[in-house]
Design a protein around this motif. Structure first.
Motif, PDB file in Angstrom:
ATOM      1  N   ARG A 306       0.833  -1.192   0.000  1.00 22.24           N
ATOM      2  CA  ARG A 306       0.000   0.000   0.000  1.00 22.24           C
ATOM      3  C   ARG A 306       0.873   1.249   0.000  1.00 22.24           C
ATOM      4  O   ARG A 306       2.055   1.214   0.343  1.00 22.24           O
ATOM      5  N   GLN A 307       0.270   2.342  -0.391  1.00 25.18           N
ATOM      6  CA  GLN A 307       0.880   3.644  -0.299  1.00 25.18           C
ATOM      7  C   GLN A 307      -0.222   4.636   0.051  1.00 25.18           C
ATOM      8  O   GLN A 307      -1.385   4.393  -0.250  1.00 25.18           O
ATOM      9  N   PRO A 308       0.124   5.761   0.698  1.00 31.59           N
ATOM     10  CA  PRO A 308      -0.940   6.698   1.080  1.00 31.59           C
ATOM     11  C   PRO A 308      -1.683   7.222  -0.136  1.00 31.59           C
ATOM     12  O   PRO A 308      -1.083   7.617  -1.133  1.00 31.59           O
ATOM     13  N   GLY A 309      -2.988   7.195  -0.063  1.00 29.32           N
ATOM     14  CA  GLY A 309      -3.797   7.730  -1.150  1.00 29.32           C
ATOM     15  C   GLY A 309      -4.117   9.197  -0.912  1.00 29.32           C
ATOM     16  O   GLY A 309      -3.622   9.828   0.031  1.00 29.32           O
ATOM     17  N   GLU A 310      -4.928   9.749  -1.759  1.00 29.20           N
ATOM     18  CA  GLU A 310      -5.328  11.140  -1.630  1.00 29.20           C
ATOM     19  C   GLU A 310      -6.238  11.309  -0.415  1.00 29.20           C
ATOM     20  O   GLU A 310      -7.129  10.506  -0.173  1.00 29.20           O
ATOM     21  N   ALA A 311      -5.968  12.381   0.360  1.00 30.35           N
ATOM     22  CA  ALA A 311      -6.755  12.622   1.571  1.00 30.35           C
ATOM     23  C   ALA A 311      -8.215  12.879   1.209  1.00 30.35           C
ATOM     24  O   ALA A 311      -8.509  13.634   0.287  1.00 30.35           O
ATOM     25  N   VAL A 312      -9.105  12.254   1.944  1.00 25.97           N
ATOM     26  CA  VAL A 312     -10.548  12.385   1.707  1.00 25.97           C
ATOM     27  C   VAL A 312     -11.219  12.750   3.024  1.00 25.97           C
ATOM     28  O   VAL A 312     -10.923  12.162   4.069  1.00 25.97           O
ATOM     29  N   ARG A 313     -12.119  13.735   2.967  1.00 29.52           N
ATOM     30  CA  ARG A 313     -12.893  14.106   4.148  1.00 29.52           C
ATOM     31  C   ARG A 313     -14.337  13.679   3.926  1.00 29.52           C
ATOM     32  O   ARG A 313     -15.072  14.305   3.154  1.00 29.52           O
ATOM     33  N   PRO A 314     -14.774  12.614   4.552  1.00 30.30           N
ATOM     34  CA  PRO A 314     -16.144  12.117   4.322  1.00 30.30           C
ATOM     35  C   PRO A 314     -17.183  13.088   4.863  1.00 30.30           C
ATOM     36  O   PRO A 314     -16.967  13.769   5.871  1.00 30.30           O
ATOM     37  N   ARG A 315     -18.320  13.131   4.189  1.00 29.02           N
ATOM     38  CA  ARG A 315     -19.438  13.965   4.631  1.00 29.02           C
ATOM     39  C   ARG A 315     -20.416  13.113   5.451  1.00 29.02           C
ATOM     40  O   ARG A 315     -20.858  12.074   4.997  1.00 29.02           O
ATOM     41  N   ILE A 316     -20.737  13.613   6.642  1.00 27.31           N
ATOM     42  CA  ILE A 316     -21.607  12.886   7.570  1.00 27.31           C
ATOM     43  C   ILE A 316     -22.990  13.535   7.547  1.00 27.31           C
ATOM     44  O   ILE A 316     -23.116  14.751   7.711  1.00 27.31           O
ATOM     45  N   GLU A 317     -24.016  12.739   7.300  1.00 26.68           N
ATOM     46  CA  GLU A 317     -25.385  13.246   7.239  1.00 26.68           C
ATOM     47  C   GLU A 317     -25.864  13.657   8.642  1.00 26.68           C
ATOM     48  O   GLU A 317     -25.680  12.927   9.618  1.00 26.68           O
ATOM     49  N   ARG A 318     -26.465  14.864   8.717  1.00 24.68           N
ATOM     50  CA  ARG A 318     -26.991  15.370   9.990  1.00 24.68           C
ATOM     51  C   ARG A 318     -28.473  15.757   9.891  1.00 24.68           C
ATOM     52  O   ARG A 318     -28.964  16.528  10.712  1.00 24.68           O
ATOM     53  N   TYR A 319     -29.175  15.249   8.878  1.00 23.02           N
ATOM     54  CA  TYR A 319     -30.576  15.621   8.705  1.00 23.02           C
ATOM     55  C   TYR A 319     -31.457  15.144   9.850  1.00 23.02           C
ATOM     56  O   TYR A 319     -32.558  15.678  10.075  1.00 23.02           O
ATOM     57  N   HIS A 320     -31.003  14.124  10.591  1.00 23.10           N
ATOM     58  CA  HIS A 320     -31.845  13.587  11.661  1.00 23.10           C
ATOM     59  C   HIS A 320     -31.995  14.574  12.816  1.00 23.10           C
ATOM     60  O   HIS A 320     -32.947  14.473  13.593  1.00 23.10           O
ATOM     61  N   TRP A 321     -31.068  15.525  12.943  1.00 18.90           N
ATOM     62  CA  TRP A 321     -31.204  16.515  14.019  1.00 18.90           C
ATOM     63  C   TRP A 321     -32.434  17.409  13.808  1.00 18.90           C
ATOM     64  O   TRP A 321     -33.311  17.468  14.672  1.00 18.90           O
ATOM     65  N   PRO A 322     -32.523  18.157  12.695  1.00 13.76           N
ATOM     66  CA  PRO A 322     -33.728  18.989  12.513  1.00 13.76           C
ATOM     67  C   PRO A 322     -35.005  18.171  12.349  1.00 13.76           C
ATOM     68  O   PRO A 322     -36.081  18.617  12.751  1.00 13.76           O
ATOM     69  N   LEU A 323     -34.881  16.962  11.775  1.00 17.85           N
ATOM     70  CA  LEU A 323     -36.073  16.136  11.617  1.00 17.85           C
ATOM     71  C   LEU A 323     -36.624  15.726  12.978  1.00 17.85           C
ATOM     72  O   LEU A 323     -37.842  15.777  13.229  1.00 17.85           O
ATOM     73  N   GLY A 324     -35.760  15.319  13.878  1.00 16.06           N
ATOM     74  CA  GLY A 324     -36.206  14.957  15.220  1.00 16.06           C
ATOM     75  C   GLY A 324     -36.802  16.138  15.966  1.00 16.06           C
ATOM     76  O   GLY A 324     -37.812  16.003  16.674  1.00 16.06           O
TER      77      GLY A 324
END
Length: 342
Positions: A306-324
Motif C-alpha cells: 500500500r501507499q498513502p492515497g489522496e486525503a478524503v474528508r467524508p461527509r456525515i449526514e446530519r438531517y436527523h437533528w432537525p427532523l427529530g
C-alpha cells in the motif's frame, strides 16, 4: 441572537446536499397571502353586543393561536432544513492506494502431492504447504487486486484480479492436485496470466503488473515455451517472480524418500531463473515451508502492499437533528391544546 445561532450552526454543519429545497421556506406565508380566506356558510345570530363577544374571544384565544402558529412555523423551518440534507465534514482520512494487479500461478501437477514438507510439526504434501503459506501471503495483500491461476497439463484462471481476497482464498482452498492435469505447462500458465493481467489492467502503469509463479517441476506440456511466454510478459510490462518449490532431489515411494533418477531434474532452476531475470523479477528456491514463507515475505517487501492515497474528508449526514426537532415540536403542538382543555 440570530447571529449567535448562525455561528453555532456553522460550527456543526458544513453545507447542504440539496440547498435548493430551502426555497420552500416561504411557501406557507405565500399560501396565506395568495389563497382567498375561507368563508363560513353556517347561519349566524345577530346580537347587539356581537363586537364585544368577538373581542373577548380574540383576547382569550389569541395567546394560544400565537403559540400554535410559532410552533407550526418552527416545525416547518426544521422540516425544510432536514429535507435540504445538512452535512458535516468529518476528519480527513487517507485510504490505502496500491493499484497493483497481481496474479498467483500455482502448479497443480502430480508431483505436488509429494509428502516431503513439514507444517506444524507434521509431514504434509507440497500443495498443502503451499496453500498455507499462500493464504498467509493473501492476508497481507490488503489494497491490492489479486487473482489466482492454476496450471498442470493446461492453465485455468480460478479468480481474476480482485479486491475480494476472501474469494481468492476460497478458490485456493478448493484446489486439488490434478485439477488441471498431471503434467506441467509452465509456459501456458505464464502466457494466460500475462493475458489476464493486461486485459484487466485499466489505466495502471505497466510496472505494477506482477505474476508470482510457484512450481515444483519441469515444463513438459502445453503449447507455449516458458521463455517465449516470459518474452511476452516482458513486452507487456509484467514482472514475473518464480518460486521453485520442493525437496532436494528426492521422491516418495511407499513413505520412503528416494533420490530422483539421473537425468530427471526435479525443478528446472535455470529456466525459472531466466524467466524471472528477463521480466525484471527474481528467482527463489524454497526447499521447505519456512523458506517458502520467507520468500513471500521478501516479495512483500519488493512489492509494497500500500501507499498513502489522496486525503478524503467524508461527509456525515446530519438531517436527523432537525427532523427529530420538527417531530418534537409537532408532538408538542398536538398535546398542548388538549392539556389546556383538560
Amino acid at each position: 441572537m440570530s447571529g449567535l445561532l448562525a455561528n453555532t450552526v456553522g460550527v456543526w454543519l458544513d453545507g447542504f446536499a440539496w440547498p435548493w429545497l430551502l426555497l420552500a421556506l416561504p411557501l406557507p406565508w405565500l399560501a396565506r397571502r395568495v389563497l382567498p380566506a375561507r368563508r363560513s356558510s353556517a347561519p349566524a345570530l345577530a346580537v347587539p353586543f356581537g363586537d364585544r363577544l368577538a373581542g373577548l374571544a380574540a383576547t382569550v384565544a389569541g395567546s394560544g393561536r400565537n403559540a400554535g402558529a410559532w410552533l407550526a412555523w418552527a416545525a416547518w423551518v426544521l422540516l425544510c432544513l432536514a429535507a435540504a440534507r445538512p452535512q458535516q465534514v468529518g476528519e480527513a482520512v487517507m485510504p490505502p492506494q496500491s493499484g497493483r494487479e497481481m496474479m498467483v500461478a500455482l502448479d497443480l501437477s502430480g508431483s505436488m502431492s509429494e509428502p516431503d514438507m513439514m507444517l506444524g510439526g507434521r509431514r504434509v504434501d507440497r500443495l498443502t504447504a503451499a496453500k498455507a503459506v499462500l493464504s498467509d501471503f493473501l492476508d497481507h495483500r490488503e489494497g491490492d487486486r489479486v487473482g489466482l491461476l492454476v496450471f498442470g497439463q493446461r492453465a485455468y484462471v480460478l479468480a481474476p484480479p480482485t479486491l475480494d481476497l476472501a474469494t481468492v482464498r476460497q478458490q485456493l482452498g478448493d484446489s486439488v492436485v490434478g485439477l488441471a492435469g498431471r503434467e506441467t505447462a509452465i509456459g501456458d500458465g505464464i502466457g494466460l496470466a500475462v493475458k489476464r493481467l493486461v486485459s484487466g489492467a485499466d489505466d495502471r502503469e505497466s510496472g505494477e503488473h506482477v505474476l508470482i509463479l510457484l512450481t515444483d517441476g519441469v515444463n513438459n506440456a502445453g503449447m507455449l515455451e516458458p521463455l517465449k511466454a516470459a518474452e511476452l510478459g516482458s513486452d507487456a510490462g509484467v514482472r514475473v517472480y518464480t518460486v521453485a518449490f520442493g525437496g532436494d532431489g528426492a521422491m516418495s515411494v511407499f513413505g520412503f524418500q528416494l533420490p530422483v533418477p539421473a537425468g530427471e531434474d526435479e525443478v528446472d532452476e535455470a529456466t525459472l531463473t531466466q524467466i524471472a531475470e528477463s521480466t525484471g523479477g527474481r528467482f527463489f528456491r524454497a526447499r521447505d515451508t519456512a523458506q517458502l514463507a520467507g520468500i513471500y515475505a521478501e516479495i512483500d517487501r519488493l512489492e509494497p502492499i500500500r501507499q498513502p492515497g489522496e486525503a478524503v474528508r467524508p461527509r456525515i449526514e446530519r438531517y436527523h437533528w432537525p427532523l427529530g426537532a420538527a417531530l418534537g415540536l409537532g408532538l408538542l403542538g398536538f398535546v398542548a391544546p388538549r392539556r389546556r382543555s383538560w
